[in-house]
Design a protein around this motif. Structure first.
Motif, PDB file in Angstrom:
ATOM      1  N   ASP A  13      61.161  96.381  24.399  1.00 54.65           N
ATOM      2  CA  ASP A  13      60.726  95.317  23.486  1.00 54.65           C
ATOM      3  C   ASP A  13      59.635  94.468  24.128  1.00 54.65           C
ATOM      4  O   ASP A  13      58.643  94.098  23.482  1.00 54.65           O
ATOM      5  CB  ASP A  13      61.901  94.418  23.106  1.00 54.65           C
ATOM      6  N   ARG A  14      59.832  94.133  25.384  1.00 51.34           N
ATOM      7  CA  ARG A  14      58.835  93.319  26.084  1.00 51.34           C
ATOM      8  C   ARG A  14      57.496  94.053  26.184  1.00 51.34           C
ATOM      9  O   ARG A  14      56.430  93.442  26.050  1.00 51.34           O
ATOM     10  CB  ARG A  14      59.341  92.930  27.477  1.00 51.34           C
ATOM     11  N   GLU A  26      65.575  96.046  25.990  1.00 56.92           N
ATOM     12  CA  GLU A  26      64.843  94.784  26.134  1.00 56.92           C
ATOM     13  C   GLU A  26      63.507  94.999  26.841  1.00 56.92           C
ATOM     14  O   GLU A  26      62.491  94.408  26.459  1.00 56.92           O
ATOM     15  CB  GLU A  26      65.676  93.770  26.915  1.00 56.92           C
ATOM     16  N   PRO A  33      60.632  89.309  24.254  1.00 56.13           N
ATOM     17  CA  PRO A  33      61.103  90.547  23.609  1.00 56.13           C
ATOM     18  C   PRO A  33      61.297  90.415  22.106  1.00 56.13           C
ATOM     19  O   PRO A  33      61.343  91.429  21.397  1.00 56.13           O
ATOM     20  CB  PRO A  33      62.432  90.828  24.321  1.00 56.13           C
TER      21      PRO A  33
END
Length: 538
Positions: free
Chosen positions: A42-43, A39, A153
């Motif tokens: 993703d962010r 995550e 995300p």
């Protein structure tokens, strides 16, 4: 069926199967599962996309071995942008060259090194500057955690990627001329990581301690291999011997990679302190660079209780070219195992390694005939970044189409390679070739010697003669506890007369790279600055 080999597959697999398993032990004390690591990556991908980073753009990472490096690397690569890790030991002027050469659009820099970038901010094309502690850095830098917190995300769009597209640029040390950016594709990275997984016997219950810099050819591929297998990363902020022992015991570390100098440091610390060398897991270690002396390997195996193996490689090859991890070719009950384990070893799967003479013919496996190591395999680089002439030169010479390492070696009867010297480090004295490595190994056996580097020095009589730079065991170059004459005699007693070291200089330390490799070129340049040329042209 053809499925593209992509570096993003490694984190994807870990998130799919090991989501709730611990992925990272951070230097901050935090711990992240693979779901959390994913995550955060993703962010970061979303944040870069919001700042205009697109597929093919170069994004630099300047960081010691922290969790931020892992998150930034995968965040960059998930966008199809090119991950450009930087050596954190360089100077601001070095970064001016690298950031301009790669055309870097954004950079994440650890707070300890970000001021080096800030100093040259107006001289580089970079527009986005992110750090993990902006309060500790001069200038206008975004906060990594705030950047992540402000990003969705699910917002970024992962582009379609091809396995033949460049995904990382790793810069060589630039010991001769400007540093060269080694271009590595999804395919070269993915296949190299798979080879590392096999030959280092990486499994999902491994606990890997980061003492090897992540920037160094992507941590020898371990940012992929450890992640893809769902194993655990234990992060560090460089090499601190006390902390290494602490992590080994507290985190039950099972595997680490390092330069031989780190092993010597660990041995020195253990001699002076009551420490345990293992936790609950059995330990193995891979060393690379110049092979450690047999005494160090013996210490690691018999005193530490670790399993040792030597790796040989180059930035251009991912780096894996060969390894001494050959259990069936080495008798573990034999004293000969130490001399065999220090050899560079045999090629990994799907890789051709040969030692060739000046006409490009394979040398006999007699352990005596010297030739240059050449290699070809799926893990070898695509090219040097925007340097076609240098790329062509790297793949031509004794055998066209193969990568030429510049390392001189012999091969034993079962095909295990043993480097005798770098092409430029061989000492040509009175027409005789002398291996600096052999001299270093011999001098290291003396109890008063802690570290040693041997180079060719100018000689009116012989053209070149061996000179040793020695860090004494007691650390005092003024009162080293041994005389030059004693060490000269020691080398004479253990080597052929023509190989005897003739000159010795005691020093506080040897110049090294961030990975602990001795930079002999600095010693050579100083020694030969008043000469027109070197006999061996080193």
């Amino acid at each position: 069926m053809h499925k593209p080999l992509l570096v993003t597959d490694f984190l994807d697999r870990a998130r799919r199967h090991y989501a709730d398993e611990e992925a990272v032990v951070a230097t901050t004390g935090e711990r992240f599962t693979y779901a959390e690591l994913g995550e955060r990556a993703d962010r970061f991908s979303a944040a870069l996309e919001q700042r205009g980073i697109e597929k093919g753009d170069r994004v630099a990472v300047l960081d010691p071995n922290t969790h931020y490096h892992l998150e930034a690397a995968y965040g960059i690569m998930q966008l199809g942008a090119i991950h450009a890790p930087l050596n954190y030991r360089l100077t601001p002027d070095d970064y001016v060259y690298l950031l301009n050469d790669a055309g870097v659009k954004a950079i994440y820099a650890d707070y300890e090194y970000a001021d080096k970038i800030e100093e040259v901010r107006d001289e580089v094309p970079t527009e986005t500057f992110i750090t993990n502690d902006p309060d500790a850095v001069s200038g206008d830098w975004e906060d990594f955690e705030e950047v992540l917190a402000d990003s969705d995300p699910d917002a970024y769009e992962r582009p379609e990627m091809s396995e033949d597209e460049i995904i990382t640029i790793n810069y060589t040390s630039g010991t001769t001329g400007d540093p060269k950016g080694v271009c590595r594709t999804h395919r070269t990275e993915a296949l190299h990581a798979q080879l590392v997984t096999i030959h280092h016997e990486i499994s999902d219950d491994d606990v890997y301690l980061w003492t090897l810099p992540m920037f160094h050819v992507n941590g020898w591929g371990h940012i992929y291999a450890i992640t893809g297998m769902g194993a655990k990363h234990v992060c560090t902020r460089g090499v601190d011997v006390e902390q290494i022992y602490g992590a080994i015991n507290e985190e039950d570390v099972s595997f680490l990679c390092c330069a031989p100098t780190v092993l010597s440091m660990l041995g020195d610390y253990r001699d002076e302190n009551d420490v345990s060398t293992t936790g609950d897991n059995p330990m193995r270690v891979t060393a690379a660079g110049a092979a450690p002396p047999e005494a160090v390997i013996q210490m690691v195996e018999e005193d530490f209780g670790w399993h040792f193996r030597q790796l040989y490689g180059a930035t251009e090859t991912g780096p894996l070219i060969s390894t001494s991890a050959t259990r069936r070719l080495i008798d573990e009950d034999s004293q000969d195992r130490f001399s065999l384990k220090k050899r560079q070893g045999i090629s990994p799967l799907a890789t051709e390694v040969d030692v060739v003479d000046e006409e490009g013919n394979s040398v006999p496996w007699d352990d005596e005939t010297i030739g240059e190591i050449v290699v070809r395999g799926n893990q070898v680089m695509d090219s040097y970044w925007e340097k076609p002439d240098e790329t062509e030169e790297a793949f031509s010479g004794r055998r066209d189409g193969w990568y030429h390492t510049g390392d001189l070696a012999v091969v034993n009867e079962v095909g295990m390679v043993s480097i005798q010297d770098r092409d430029k480090d061989i000492i040509i004295s009175g027409g005789e070739n002398i291996s600096s490595i052999e001299l270093e190994d011999t001098l290291f056996e003396h109890e008063a010697v802690s570290e040693v580097a041997v180079i060719p020095a100018p000689s009116e009589e012989w053209g070149e003669t061996p000179k040793a730079f020695i860090v004494p065991q007691n650390g005092d170059p003024d009162e080293p506890g041994v005389t030059v004459d004693e060490l000269v005699e020691f080398s004479r007693e253990n080597l052929a007369n023509y190989k005897t070291v003739r000159r010795i200089e005691f020093v506080d330390e040897l110049p090294t790279t961030a990975t602990g490799k001795v930079q002999k070129f600095e010693l050579r340049e100083e020694e030969w600055e008043d000469e027109d040329q070197m006999v061996g042209q080193g």
